[in-house]
Design a protein around this motif. Structure first.
Motif, short mmCIF file in Angstrom:
data_model
loop_
_atom_site.label_atom_id
_atom_site.label_comp_id
_atom_site.label_asym_id
_atom_site.label_seq_id
_atom_site.Cartn_x
_atom_site.Cartn_y
_atom_site.Cartn_z
N ILE A 67 0.86 -1.18 0.00
CA ILE A 67 0.00 0.00 0.00
C ILE A 67 0.90 1.23 0.00
N SER A 68 0.65 2.14 -0.92
CA SER A 68 1.33 3.42 -0.95
C SER A 68 0.39 4.44 -0.31
N ILE A 69 0.77 4.98 0.83
CA ILE A 69 -0.07 5.95 1.55
C ILE A 69 -0.12 7.24 0.73
N THR A 70 -1.32 7.65 0.38
CA THR A 70 -1.49 8.87 -0.41
C THR A 70 -1.99 10.03 0.43
N ARG A 71 -2.64 9.71 1.55
CA ARG A 71 -3.22 10.79 2.37
C ARG A 71 -3.45 10.28 3.78
N MET A 72 -2.95 11.03 4.74
CA MET A 72 -3.25 10.74 6.14
C MET A 72 -4.62 11.34 6.45
N THR A 73 -5.36 10.69 7.32
CA THR A 73 -6.71 11.12 7.64
C THR A 73 -6.75 11.65 9.07
N SER A 74 -7.24 12.85 9.24
CA SER A 74 -7.35 13.39 10.60
C SER A 74 -8.55 12.76 11.28
N SER A 75 -8.61 12.86 12.59
CA SER A 75 -9.73 12.28 13.33
C SER A 75 -11.04 13.03 13.07
N PHE A 76 -10.97 14.21 12.46
CA PHE A 76 -12.18 14.99 12.16
C PHE A 76 -12.73 14.68 10.79
N GLU A 77 -11.96 14.01 9.95
CA GLU A 77 -12.37 13.72 8.58
C GLU A 77 -13.05 12.37 8.51
N LEU A 78 -14.15 12.27 7.81
CA LEU A 78 -14.83 10.97 7.63
C LEU A 78 -14.90 10.63 6.18
#
Length: 78
Positions: A67-78
């Motif tokens: 898996i190539s990480i493209t975007r980290m997700t904040s705890s506020f984002e769904l």
């Protein structure tokens, strides 16, 4: 820092999802294939201890899947 290195984190990657009746699932045996509602260009979801932390792309590395990480997700984002 050594205490942090001993913490276990369960990482899960969701490539796609499927719905089926439980009776169909119970009939499946070894080698059964489940069709996922996903295309090869779709993002996959990366979870740490059940919490969504990142999105990524599937990539082949030799005979392994990565898996190539493209975007980290904040705890506020769904």
């Amino acid at each position: 820092m050594s205490a942090v290195k001993r913490v276990n984190v369960e990482i899960s990657v969701v490539l796609g999802r499927a719905e089926m009746p439980i009776r169909q699932l119970l009939k499946m045996g070894r080698g059964a294939v489940i069709d996922l509602e996903a295309r090869h260009e779709d993002e996959c979801l990366v979870y740490a201890n059940g919490e969504l932390i990142a999105r990524g792309d599937i990539m082949m590395i030799g005979d392994k899947i990565g898996i190539s990480i493209t975007r980290m997700t904040s705890s506020f984002e769904l």
